[in-house]
Write an enzyme that holds these catalytic residues in place. Structure first.
Site, mmCIF file in Angstrom:
data_model
loop_
_atom_site.group_PDB
_atom_site.id
_atom_site.type_symbol
_atom_site.label_atom_id
_atom_site.label_comp_id
_atom_site.label_asym_id
_atom_site.label_seq_id
_atom_site.Cartn_x
_atom_site.Cartn_y
_atom_site.Cartn_z
ATOM 1 N N ARG A 1 2.640 -3.119 7.368
ATOM 2 C CA ARG A 1 3.102 -1.965 6.730
ATOM 3 C C ARG A 1 4.115 -1.547 7.261
ATOM 4 O O ARG A 1 3.966 -1.256 8.632
ATOM 5 C CB ARG A 1 1.958 -0.835 6.419
ATOM 6 C CG ARG A 1 2.605 0.464 6.082
ATOM 7 C CD ARG A 1 1.417 1.388 5.696
ATOM 8 N NE ARG A 1 0.883 0.960 4.244
ATOM 9 C CZ ARG A 1 0.305 1.852 3.516
ATOM 10 N NH1 ARG A 1 -0.078 3.083 3.756
ATOM 11 N NH2 ARG A 1 -0.310 1.454 2.255
ATOM 12 N N HIS B 1 5.160 -1.988 -2.920
ATOM 13 C CA HIS B 1 3.798 -1.911 -2.630
ATOM 14 C C HIS B 1 3.043 -3.013 -3.587
ATOM 15 O O HIS B 1 2.172 -2.453 -4.427
ATOM 16 C CB HIS B 1 3.380 -0.634 -2.835
ATOM 17 C CG HIS B 1 1.922 -0.126 -2.065
ATOM 18 N ND1 HIS B 1 1.477 -1.183 -1.379
ATOM 19 C CD2 HIS B 1 1.184 0.910 -1.988
ATOM 20 C CE1 HIS B 1 0.374 -0.835 -0.786
ATOM 21 N NE2 HIS B 1 0.408 0.620 -1.231
ATOM 22 N N GLN C 1 -0.804 -2.958 -4.252
ATOM 23 C CA GLN C 1 -1.129 -2.047 -4.766
ATOM 24 C C GLN C 1 -0.948 -2.242 -6.570
ATOM 25 O O GLN C 1 -2.045 -1.984 -7.270
ATOM 26 C CB GLN C 1 -0.473 -0.668 -4.446
ATOM 27 C CG GLN C 1 -1.000 0.417 -5.152
ATOM 28 C CD GLN C 1 -2.377 0.957 -4.726
ATOM 29 O OE1 GLN C 1 -2.689 1.194 -3.621
ATOM 30 N NE2 GLN C 1 -3.307 0.884 -5.955
ATOM 31 N N ASP D 1 2.986 8.984 -8.495
ATOM 32 C CA ASP D 1 2.949 8.591 -7.285
ATOM 33 C C ASP D 1 3.585 9.800 -6.473
ATOM 34 O O ASP D 1 3.803 10.825 -7.300
ATOM 35 C CB ASP D 1 3.831 7.497 -6.935
ATOM 36 C CG ASP D 1 3.844 7.210 -5.525
ATOM 37 O OD1 ASP D 1 2.835 7.359 -4.771
ATOM 38 O OD2 ASP D 1 4.595 6.336 -4.978
ATOM 39 N N CYS E 1 -1.989 5.583 -7.080
ATOM 40 C CA CYS E 1 -2.385 4.938 -5.755
ATOM 41 C C CYS E 1 -3.072 5.447 -4.820
ATOM 42 O O CYS E 1 -3.861 4.940 -3.832
ATOM 43 C CB CYS E 1 -1.239 4.240 -5.353
ATOM 44 S SG CYS E 1 0.054 5.222 -4.389
ATOM 45 N N ARG F 1 -8.887 -2.678 -4.720
ATOM 46 C CA ARG F 1 -7.985 -3.019 -3.542
ATOM 47 C C ARG F 1 -8.901 -4.121 -2.829
ATOM 48 O O ARG F 1 -8.142 -5.188 -2.174
ATOM 49 C CB ARG F 1 -7.693 -1.956 -2.655
ATOM 50 C CG ARG F 1 -6.405 -1.038 -3.238
ATOM 51 C CD ARG F 1 -4.945 -1.496 -3.317
ATOM 52 N NE ARG F 1 -4.675 -1.759 -2.165
ATOM 53 C CZ ARG F 1 -3.911 -1.066 -1.047
ATOM 54 N NH1 ARG F 1 -3.778 0.182 -1.409
ATOM 55 N NH2 ARG F 1 -3.466 -1.719 0.125
HETATM 56 N N1 CP Z 1 -2.663 3.520 -1.665
HETATM 57 C C1 CP Z 1 -2.524 3.208 -0.423
HETATM 58 O O1 CP Z 1 -1.830 2.253 -0.028
HETATM 59 O O2 CP Z 1 -3.110 4.100 0.202
HETATM 60 P P1 CP Z 1 -2.987 4.162 1.931
HETATM 61 O O3 CP Z 1 -1.612 4.689 2.353
HETATM 62 O O4 CP Z 1 -3.954 4.943 2.319
HETATM 63 O O5 CP Z 1 -3.332 2.986 2.497
HETATM 64 N N1 NVA Z 2 5.053 6.092 -2.280
HETATM 65 C C1 NVA Z 2 3.958 6.592 -1.391
HETATM 66 C C2 NVA Z 2 2.780 5.553 -1.344
HETATM 67 C C3 NVA Z 2 1.741 5.647 -0.607
HETATM 68 C C4 NVA Z 2 0.709 4.745 -0.530
HETATM 69 C C5 NVA Z 2 4.439 6.196 -0.110
HETATM 70 O O1 NVA Z 2 5.056 5.211 0.276
HETATM 71 O O2 NVA Z 2 4.084 7.154 0.790
#
Ligand code: CP
Ligand code: NVA
Length: 310
Positions: free
Chosen positions: A106, A133, A136, A222, A262, A290
């Site tokens: 990530r 993502h 997700q 989101d 998400c 997930r």
């Molecule tokens: N939805 C998601 O990826 O959550 P986190 O940021 O908690 O991993």
């Molecule tokens: N768009 C959000 C998704 C978190 C899972 C972010 O990138 O923070």
């Protein structure tokens, strides 16, 4: 070996057949967990997770997935590694690939995960970047198919910051899965042309959230400020204020419409508590899924990579 392994960095890295195969396997794995049957397909394999942004679900679901499949997991927080002291990313990628069978990363820029994957000899999975993502969205589409049947021909309305990593991955997936995606955002918040262009015919860019929600099978939102955009949060709150998913908006969608997010969510910003905690919301199933979908993905990438080397 490096040139042959498969990564999952973008939704388009797998074909429709492969995605649907993952859904079938995820359903089998979900049933096995419900029935407390052990599956040991990752016996002796190791997943390394590299987090350069915060996470709850991604960390928990990937680690639980690997452990429940009989494998093991290493969490390499970037801040505690030599990465934070300037070791070149390609060097980190080369050595990481020598110790484990699959990597989940990530990070911020897509170019960073692409560079890592280019130098890492084992499959690399995108656990969220600024540009997408995909794990997700894979889970979200699985969840929709679980509840409503095939997503092909359905209408999905994404309201709010549709240029976010979530909005971009939903856009990339639209021509693959054949759903209509209505993206409602204020000016400047839609995904860029390089993302929308390949999805032409499947995606409409709208300004009016009501127009997007009307007749939709699924309503999605989101956060308005994604990780890394904190300095813009005041401006984003002002710009996106009219794009909240609330009961009035949900009433315009089909009666059977699902609400997806998400998570993490900000109640009374992008969604009201009455919607996210209400009867149309499937966010907890979505979060659980997930685990099952990522198990299927881990198995697929790791075992396919091993077969290629035989
Ligand atoms: N939805 C998601 O990826 O959550 P986190 O940021 O908690 O991993
Ligand atoms: N768009 C959000 C998704 C978190 C899972 C972010 O990138 O923070």
């Amino acid at each position: 070996m490096t040139s042959k392994k498969r990564d999952f960095l973008k939704f388009t890295d797998l074909t429709l057949d492969e995605h649907l195969g993952l859904f079938r396997r995820a359903a089998v794995l979900k049933k096995a967990r419900r029935e407390r049957r052990c599956v040991n397909t990752m016996d002796g394999r190791t997943l390394t997770m590299i987090f350069e942004k915060a996470s709850t679900r991604t960390r928990l679901s990937f680690e639980a997935a690997m452990l429940q499949l009989g494998g093991s997991c290493i969490d390499l927080s970037a801040g505690n590694s030599q990465m934070s002291r300037g070791e070149p990313l390609p060097d980190t990628a080369r050595v990481t690939g020598r110790y484990c069978d699959v990597v989940m990363m990530r990070t911020f820029a897509d170019a960073r995960i692409e560079e890592f994957a280019a130098y890492c000899e084992v499959p690399v999975i995108n656990g969220l970047t600024d540009g997408g993502h995909p794990v997700q969205i894979l889970t979200d589409l699985f969840t929709i198919e679980e509840k409503l049947g095939s997503v092909k021909g359905k209408t999905l309305a994404f309201i709010g910051d549709t240029g976010s990593n979530m909005g971009r991955s939903f856009t990339r997936a639209a021509p693959i899965f054949g759903y209509q995606l209505k993206l409602a955002s204020p000016k400047g918040y839609h995904p860029a042309d390089d993302v929308v262009g390949p999805a032409k015919g499947f995606v409409s860019l709208l300004a009016d959230p009501k127009e997007a929600a009307k007749g939709a099978d699924v309503v999605i939102t989101d956060v308005w400020t994604s990780m890394g955009q904190e300095a813009e949060s005041k401006q984003r709150l002002a710009d996106l204020g009219g794009y909240q998913v609330n009961p009035e908006l949900m009433k315009l969608a089909q009666q059977h419409a699902l609400f997806l997010h998400c998570l993490p969510a900000h109640r009374e910003e992008e969604v009201t508590a009455s919607v996210i905690d209400g009867p149309q919301s499937v966010v907890w199933d979505e979060a659980e899924n997930r685990l099952h979908v990522q198990k299927a993905l881990l198995e697929y990438l790791v075992l396919e990579n091993e077969r290629r080397q035989e």
